[in-house]
Design a protein around this motif. Structure first.
Motif, PDB file in Angstrom:
ATOM      1  N   LYS A  53      40.332  45.523  42.932  1.00  0.00           N
ATOM      2  CA  LYS A  53      39.506  45.409  44.124  1.00  0.00           C
ATOM      3  C   LYS A  53      38.029  45.439  43.733  1.00  0.00           C
ATOM      4  CE  LYS A  53      38.768  47.713  48.593  1.00  0.00           C
ATOM      5  NZ  LYS A  53      39.194  48.839  49.458  1.00  0.00           N
ATOM      6  N   ASP A  54      37.212  44.667  44.434  1.00  0.00           N
ATOM      7  CA  ASP A  54      35.760  44.686  44.218  1.00  0.00           C
ATOM      8  C   ASP A  54      35.380  44.409  42.763  1.00  0.00           C
ATOM      9  OD1 ASP A  54      35.875  45.513  46.823  1.00  0.00           O
ATOM     10  OD2 ASP A  54      34.822  47.395  46.535  1.00  0.00           O
ATOM     11  N   ALA A  55      36.041  43.447  42.137  1.00  0.00           N
ATOM     12  CA  ALA A  55      35.738  43.137  40.746  1.00  0.00           C
ATOM     13  C   ALA A  55      34.408  42.400  40.617  1.00  0.00           C
ATOM     14  CB  ALA A  55      36.853  42.284  40.148  1.00  0.00           C
ATOM     15  N   PHE A  56      33.718  42.654  39.521  1.00  0.00           N
ATOM     16  CA  PHE A  56      32.514  41.922  39.116  1.00  0.00           C
ATOM     17  C   PHE A  56      31.334  42.115  40.073  1.00  0.00           C
ATOM     18  CE2 PHE A  56      36.145  39.359  37.475  1.00  0.00           C
ATOM     19  CZ  PHE A  56      35.951  39.596  36.127  1.00  0.00           C
ATOM     20  N   TRP A  57      31.256  43.214  40.783  1.00  0.00           N
ATOM     21  CA  TRP A  57      30.095  43.460  41.648  1.00  0.00           C
ATOM     22  C   TRP A  57      28.859  43.736  40.795  1.00  0.00           C
ATOM     23  CZ3 TRP A  57      29.899  45.862  47.034  1.00  0.00           C
ATOM     24  CH2 TRP A  57      30.868  45.280  47.857  1.00  0.00           C
ATOM     25  N   HIS A  58      27.743  43.122  41.191  1.00  0.00           N
ATOM     26  CA  HIS A  58      26.453  43.332  40.533  1.00  0.00           C
ATOM     27  C   HIS A  58      26.484  42.961  39.046  1.00  0.00           C
ATOM     28  CE1 HIS A  58      24.638  45.398  44.002  1.00  0.00           C
ATOM     29  NE2 HIS A  58      25.792  46.015  44.146  1.00  0.00           N
ATOM     30  N   THR A  59      27.392  42.088  38.635  1.00  0.00           N
ATOM     31  CA  THR A  59      27.424  41.655  37.242  1.00  0.00           C
ATOM     32  C   THR A  59      26.392  40.571  36.982  1.00  0.00           C
ATOM     33  OG1 THR A  59      29.169  40.061  37.764  1.00  0.00           O
ATOM     34  CG2 THR A  59      29.857  42.210  36.911  1.00  0.00           C
ATOM     35  N   LYS A  60      26.106  40.362  35.707  1.00  0.00           N
ATOM     36  CA  LYS A  60      25.188  39.301  35.309  1.00  0.00           C
ATOM     37  C   LYS A  60      25.723  38.604  34.067  1.00  0.00           C
ATOM     38  CE  LYS A  60      20.297  38.237  34.751  1.00  0.00           C
ATOM     39  NZ  LYS A  60      18.910  38.775  34.788  1.00  0.00           N
ATOM     40  N   ASN A  61      25.781  37.279  34.141  1.00  0.00           N
ATOM     41  CA  ASN A  61      26.209  36.452  33.013  1.00  0.00           C
ATOM     42  C   ASN A  61      27.650  36.769  32.596  1.00  0.00           C
ATOM     43  OD1 ASN A  61      26.061  34.528  30.967  1.00  0.00           O
ATOM     44  ND2 ASN A  61      25.199  35.976  29.486  1.00  0.00           N
ATOM     45  N   VAL A  62      28.582  36.478  33.479  1.00  0.00           N
ATOM     46  CA  VAL A  62      30.022  36.676  33.228  1.00  0.00           C
ATOM     47  C   VAL A  62      30.728  35.329  33.332  1.00  0.00           C
ATOM     48  CG1 VAL A  62      32.146  37.743  34.075  1.00  0.00           C
ATOM     49  CG2 VAL A  62      30.011  39.051  34.063  1.00  0.00           C
ATOM     50  N   THR A  63      31.577  35.031  32.343  1.00  0.00           N
ATOM     51  CA  THR A  63      32.393  33.820  32.360  1.00  0.00           C
ATOM     52  C   THR A  63      33.862  34.206  32.236  1.00  0.00           C
ATOM     53  OG1 THR A  63      30.646  32.477  31.359  1.00  0.00           O
ATOM     54  CG2 THR A  63      32.879  31.626  31.221  1.00  0.00           C
ATOM     55  N   VAL A  64      34.688  33.671  33.144  1.00  0.00           N
ATOM     56  CA  VAL A  64      36.122  33.940  33.146  1.00  0.00           C
ATOM     57  C   VAL A  64      36.852  32.601  33.090  1.00  0.00           C
ATOM     58  CG1 VAL A  64      38.024  35.132  34.272  1.00  0.00           C
ATOM     59  CG2 VAL A  64      35.675  35.955  34.601  1.00  0.00           C
ATOM     60  N   LYS A  65      37.749  32.433  32.108  1.00  0.00           N
ATOM     61  CA  LYS A  65      38.474  31.176  31.938  1.00  0.00           C
ATOM     62  C   LYS A  65      39.977  31.402  32.013  1.00  0.00           C
ATOM     63  CE  LYS A  65      35.022  29.114  28.833  1.00  0.00           C
ATOM     64  NZ  LYS A  65      34.789  28.529  27.483  1.00  0.00           N
ATOM     65  N   ASN A  66      40.668  30.500  32.687  1.00  0.00           N
ATOM     66  CA  ASN A  66      42.135  30.430  32.675  1.00  0.00           C
ATOM     67  C   ASN A  66      42.782  31.783  32.960  1.00  0.00           C
ATOM     68  OD1 ASN A  66      41.848  27.685  31.863  1.00  0.00           O
ATOM     69  ND2 ASN A  66      41.664  28.348  29.728  1.00  0.00           N
ATOM     70  N   SER A  67      42.308  32.425  33.997  1.00  0.00           N
ATOM     71  CA  SER A  67      42.792  33.761  34.339  1.00  0.00           C
ATOM     72  C   SER A  67      43.156  33.845  35.810  1.00  0.00           C
ATOM     73  CB  SER A  67      41.713  34.802  34.008  1.00  0.00           C
ATOM     74  OG  SER A  67      41.436  34.814  32.620  1.00  0.00           O
ATOM     75  N   VAL A  68      43.885  34.900  36.167  1.00  0.00           N
ATOM     76  CA  VAL A  68      44.285  35.163  37.546  1.00  0.00           C
ATOM     77  C   VAL A  68      43.575  36.429  38.008  1.00  0.00           C
ATOM     78  CG1 VAL A  68      46.195  35.664  39.106  1.00  0.00           C
ATOM     79  CG2 VAL A  68      46.538  34.074  37.197  1.00  0.00           C
ATOM     80  N   ILE A  69      42.909  36.330  39.155  1.00  0.00           N
ATOM     81  CA  ILE A  69      42.184  37.480  39.708  1.00  0.00           C
ATOM     82  C   ILE A  69      42.690  37.726  41.121  1.00  0.00           C
ATOM     83  CG2 ILE A  69      39.943  38.488  40.200  1.00  0.00           C
ATOM     84  CD1 ILE A  69      38.755  36.245  38.377  1.00  0.00           C
ATOM     85  N   ARG A  70      43.385  38.855  41.322  1.00  0.00           N
ATOM     86  CA  ARG A  70      43.895  39.237  42.640  1.00  0.00           C
ATOM     87  C   ARG A  70      43.104  40.437  43.149  1.00  0.00           C
ATOM     88  NH1 ARG A  70      48.615  38.452  39.564  1.00  0.00           N
ATOM     89  NH2 ARG A  70      49.867  36.641  40.244  1.00  0.00           N
ATOM     90  N   GLY A  71      42.695  40.374  44.417  1.00  0.00           N
ATOM     91  CA  GLY A  71      41.989  41.520  44.966  1.00  0.00           C
ATOM     92  C   GLY A  71      41.153  41.140  46.170  1.00  0.00           C
ATOM     93  N   GLU A  72      40.301  42.055  46.568  1.00  0.00           N
ATOM     94  CA  GLU A  72      39.427  41.844  47.720  1.00  0.00           C
ATOM     95  C   GLU A  72      37.976  41.845  47.271  1.00  0.00           C
ATOM     96  OE1 GLU A  72      40.406  45.164  50.166  1.00  0.00           O
ATOM     97  OE2 GLU A  72      42.295  44.300  50.855  1.00  0.00           O
TER      98      GLU A  72
END
Length: 286
Positions: free
Chosen positions: A174-193
């Motif tokens: 839940k609440d992933a990657f809040w207030h992040t900077k310069n993030v790259t995600v490839k070929n992945s599954v992200i479940r949440g709110e």
């Protein structure tokens, strides 16, 4: 790592600072537990290899430089097991001690299974490969992170992280990657709110995104060939460039940029928006 022939093997160690300041030594088949209930067993060590050991005492590896921890276990009594340490490798190890990894530098984790609230806070230069981790506030405030083949479960992951690269992973969070900077995600599954709110420079490539109200209040947001499922009220007040395969349940008040998808359930530009919202929302082949 080059070690001298010094070896400590097959001992049970429970005293305070039992192996404090150890250098160039292999510790094998040892048990860190017992009635003395001592803390900080391997504090301030240099160039050590710890193999096939079990830990049940607090704060064992603090301020260590150059260590291997392999084929070992750290149970729930091993509170805050690794803090302020550098240049380490953790391999094929199970960890259930709370607050594992705090303010560490250049640590590589491979084949790790961890259930550890507050895992990896304020670390720099972590590499995580082929591991399973359950944690709340996973990696909060960490920098220069490289992840491949991670299965992660928990809440509030990656908050305030910077310079993160992730591939071939799966997140239930839940609440992933809040207030992040310069993030790259490839070929992945992200479940949440509420994925990625307030992020700057979040890039998702070939990812599957599942859950309500994702990707709002973002700057420099990029999606490339992603799939979105159950994603209502997406992109509110975000600066976004997105290409999405399939349907987006709803888009609401995207601030600027362009969103392209096969179809949309709803496209909402509301009169009560707090800023000018002029992003283009485009249906493929329309």
């Amino acid at each position: 790592m080059t070690l001298k022939k010094q070896k400590i093997e097959g001992q049970t160690l429970d005293k305070e600072r039992a192996l404090y300041g150890l250098k160039r030594t292999e510790v094998r088949d040892c048990v860190f537990a017992g009635p003395a209930d001592g803390e900080s067993a391997l504090k301030e060590c240099r160039d050590i290899a710890v193999r096939n050991c079990s830990f049940s005492l607090r704060y064992p590896l603090w301020h260590d430089i150059g260590f291997v921890l392999a084929d070992s276990t750290m149970d729930e009594k091993t509170r805050a097991p690794i803090w302020y340490s550098e240049k380490g490798r953790i391999e094929n190890t199970e960890i259930t001690g709370v607050k594992c990894l705090r303010e560490c530098r250049n640590i590589t984790l491979t084949g790790v299974k961890a259930v550890s609230p507050e895992f990896g806070w304020k670390c720099r230069g972590l590499k995580i490969t082929d591991s399973e981790i359950e944690s709340e506030y996973f990696l909060m405030g960490s920098d220069k992170i490289r992840i491949t083949g991670l299965k992660m479960k928990g809440k509030y992951s990656f908050q305030y992280c910077r310079n993160v690269s992730i591939a071939d992973s799966e997140f239930d969070t839940k609440d992933a990657f809040w207030h992040t900077k310069n993030v790259t995600v490839k070929n992945s599954v992200i479940r949440g709110e509420y994925l990625g709110w307030y992020s700057d420079g979040l890039t998702l490539i070939g990812c599957t995104i599942v859950g309500t109200q994702p990707l709002c209040y973002c700057k420099n947001l990029t999606l490339v060939d992603c799939t979105m499922e159950e994603t209502d009220l997406s992109f509110e007040y975000s600066d976004v460039k997105a290409t999405v395969n399939g349907n987006i349940v709803s888009v609401k008040n995207p601030k600027s940029g362009e969103i392209v998808a096969d179809s949309f359930g709803e496209i909402l530009f509301t009169d009560d928006a707090v800023c000018e919202c002029k992003a283009k929302v485009i249906t493929k082949n329309a």
